[in-house]
Design an enzyme around this catalytic site. Sequence first.
Site, PDB file in Angstrom:
ATOM      1  CG  HIS A  34     -12.060  -2.329   7.376  1.00 37.97           C
ATOM      2  ND1 HIS A  34     -12.742  -2.325   6.189  1.00 37.97           N
ATOM      3  CD2 HIS A  34     -10.800  -2.749   7.067  1.00 37.97           C
ATOM      4  CE1 HIS A  34     -11.938  -2.709   5.214  1.00 37.97           C
ATOM      5  NE2 HIS A  34     -10.756  -2.980   5.730  1.00 37.97           N
ATOM      6  CB  ILE A  65      -0.966   0.027   1.199  1.00 35.48           C
ATOM      7  CG1 ILE A  65      -1.817  -1.249   1.241  1.00 35.48           C
ATOM      8  CG2 ILE A  65      -1.889   1.245   1.116  1.00 35.48           C
ATOM      9  CD1 ILE A  65      -2.783  -1.322   2.404  1.00 35.48           C
TER      10      ILE A  65
HETATM   11  N1  LIG Z   1      -7.913  -0.315   6.261  1.00 42.79           N
HETATM   12  C1  LIG Z   1      -8.059  -0.999   5.146  1.00 42.79           C
HETATM   13  O1  LIG Z   1      -9.067  -0.895   4.476  1.00 42.79           O
HETATM   14  C2  LIG Z   1      -6.950  -1.912   4.689  1.00 42.79           C
HETATM   15  C3  LIG Z   1      -6.970  -2.453   3.398  1.00 42.79           C
HETATM   16  C4  LIG Z   1      -5.910  -3.283   3.007  1.00 42.79           C
HETATM   17  C5  LIG Z   1      -4.865  -3.559   3.900  1.00 42.79           C
HETATM   18  N2  LIG Z   1      -4.899  -3.022   5.147  1.00 42.79           N
HETATM   19  C6  LIG Z   1      -3.809  -3.247   6.114  1.00 42.79           C
HETATM   20  O2  LIG Z   1      -2.723  -2.366   5.839  1.00 42.79           O
HETATM   21  C7  LIG Z   1      -1.510  -2.917   6.379  1.00 42.79           C
HETATM   22  C8  LIG Z   1      -0.401  -2.842   5.343  1.00 42.79           C
HETATM   23  O3  LIG Z   1      -0.707  -3.637   4.212  1.00 42.79           O
HETATM   24  P1  LIG Z   1       0.380  -3.840   3.037  1.00 42.79           P
HETATM   25  O4  LIG Z   1      -0.274  -4.705   2.019  1.00 42.79           O
HETATM   26  O5  LIG Z   1       0.946  -2.517   2.620  1.00 42.79           O
HETATM   27  O6  LIG Z   1       1.487  -4.673   3.831  1.00 42.79           O
HETATM   28  P2  LIG Z   1       3.049  -4.846   3.470  1.00 42.79           P
HETATM   29  O7  LIG Z   1       3.554  -6.007   4.233  1.00 42.79           O
HETATM   30  O8  LIG Z   1       3.232  -4.854   1.996  1.00 42.79           O
HETATM   31  O9  LIG Z   1       3.716  -3.495   4.040  1.00 42.79           O
HETATM   32  C9  LIG Z   1       3.734  -3.195   5.403  1.00 42.79           C
HETATM   33  C10 LIG Z   1       5.066  -2.540   5.701  1.00 42.79           C
HETATM   34  O10 LIG Z   1       5.065  -2.064   7.056  1.00 42.79           O
HETATM   35  C11 LIG Z   1       6.407  -2.137   7.491  1.00 42.79           C
HETATM   36  N3  LIG Z   1       6.536  -2.017   8.942  1.00 42.79           N
HETATM   37  C12 LIG Z   1       6.427  -2.963   9.899  1.00 42.79           C
HETATM   38  N4  LIG Z   1       6.672  -2.435  11.113  1.00 42.79           N
HETATM   39  C13 LIG Z   1       6.945  -1.122  10.927  1.00 42.79           C
HETATM   40  C14 LIG Z   1       7.265  -0.051  11.797  1.00 42.79           C
HETATM   41  N5  LIG Z   1       7.355  -0.224  13.123  1.00 42.79           N
HETATM   42  N6  LIG Z   1       7.494   1.165  11.256  1.00 42.79           N
HETATM   43  C15 LIG Z   1       7.397   1.351   9.928  1.00 42.79           C
HETATM   44  N7  LIG Z   1       7.079   0.376   9.049  1.00 42.79           N
HETATM   45  C16 LIG Z   1       6.847  -0.849   9.545  1.00 42.79           C
HETATM   46  C17 LIG Z   1       6.876  -3.493   6.967  1.00 42.79           C
HETATM   47  O11 LIG Z   1       8.290  -3.604   6.993  1.00 42.79           O
HETATM   48  C18 LIG Z   1       6.269  -3.485   5.563  1.00 42.79           C
HETATM   49  O12 LIG Z   1       7.172  -2.996   4.600  1.00 42.79           O
HETATM   50  C19 LIG Z   1      -1.886  -4.334   6.829  1.00 42.79           C
HETATM   51  O13 LIG Z   1      -2.089  -4.344   8.232  1.00 42.79           O
HETATM   52  C20 LIG Z   1      -3.177  -4.622   6.098  1.00 42.79           C
HETATM   53  O14 LIG Z   1      -3.972  -5.577   6.751  1.00 42.79           O
HETATM   54  C21 LIG Z   1      -5.910  -2.215   5.563  1.00 42.79           C
END
Ligand SMILES: NC(=O)c1ccc[n+]([C@@H]2O[C@H](COP(=O)([O-])OP(=O)(O)OC[C@H]3O[C@@H](n4cnc5c(N)ncnc54)[C@H](O)[C@@H]3O)[C@@H](O)[C@H]2O)c1
Length: 311
Positions: free
Chosen positions: A178, A14
């Site tokens: 959500h 994202i």
């Molecule tokens: N709200 C919504 O509608 C919605 C929709 C889709 C996904 N999500 C959520 O969004 C989150 C991210 O999804 P994604 O597909 O980008 O995941 P992803 O794994 O591709 O990216 C997440 C990133 O966060 C980083 N990270 C971990 N700990 C960290 C910290 N302390 N500081 C900074 N960065 C850190 C990781 O290293 C990783 O690169 C997930 O929790 C997912 O479930 C929410």
Amino acid sequence: MARKKIGLIGAGNIGGELANLAVAKQLGDVVLFDIPSKEAFAKGKALDLEQATAVNGADASVVGSSNWADLAGADVLIITAGIPRKPGQSRDDLVGINLPIIRDVAGKAKQHCPDAFVIVISNPLDAMVYEYKRVVGAPRSKVVGMAGVLDSSRFTLFLARELGLSIKDVRTMVLGGHGDDMVPLLTYCTVDGVPITQLCPKDKLDAIVARTRTGGGEIVKLMGTSAYYAPAAAAIAMAGAYLHDEKRMLPCAVYLEGEYGYRDLYMGVPAVIGAGGVEEVVEVELTDAEQEMLAKSAASVQKVVDIVKAS
Ligand SMILES: NC(=O)c1ccc[n+]([C@@H]2O[C@H](COP(=O)([O-])OP(=O)(O)OC[C@H]3O[C@@H](n4cnc5c(N)ncnc54)[C@H](O)[C@@H]3O)[C@@H](O)[C@H]2O)c1
């Protein structure tokens, strides 16, 4: 006037698409932040995106970093730090792993960019944004969660495809938490003002509501990880509403202070987003059935918040 600064916490799927859209829409300069072990990855992604600006002609910088000092003075922070779902997992299954991450991020953000307008995306969304606000101690106008715009976009798409009509004329609203018991409001779904119930038979509508509720899981099953294009587009719409003082009414996870009968809980409700952040929570009339669905959804959110409070 100096360009705005947009901090993206999490440079994963994202985060990368957020950076792409923020630059394409020229919302401002971007800092793509991740943990130290992912700093090179964040820098590489940032460089790749910056090179794209040379083709697209967008004047914005994209910097990869794992140093919070680089985020100082950010106008907007969008938080995707954490782990996404894998097939078979619910969003709530992520609470144990994402809670320490959101606490870490909130603590650092409080120190380095206390004035930013913050959009939390990490799951389980309503509980993570609750905890973020609790840690930073910011007013609710400054900390909002992204879910309703995404859930509504799924509902809109499915309806437009079913009716064979342009996506531009279909308006939908999805409230509540959500999770799979989110509340798509048929009363407020229209095609250019015409109630959806006049255009779509009930059995088709019921099927579309069911598909909307599990729309995130459908993608997780297909890709093995969470959606990222539509989530990023949704958060960028919210960031744009703030940065451009658009005063858009968008379904957002907002800290409720008695609205809809709930207090001390984040849940999706229509909110006006403008230069003041969350400027207003709009209370719309709900049918008895919709109120019941909202209560069920609120109970699900509360269960996860209770885990957070006990941890
Ligand atoms: N709200 C919504 O509608 C919605 C929709 C889709 C996904 N999500 C959520 O969004 C989150 C991210 O999804 P994604 O597909 O980008 O995941 P992803 O794994 O591709 O990216 C997440 C990133 O966060 C980083 N990270 C971990 N700990 C960290 C910290 N302390 N500081 C900074 N960065 C850190 C990781 O290293 C990783 O690169 C997930 O929790 C997912 O479930 C929410």
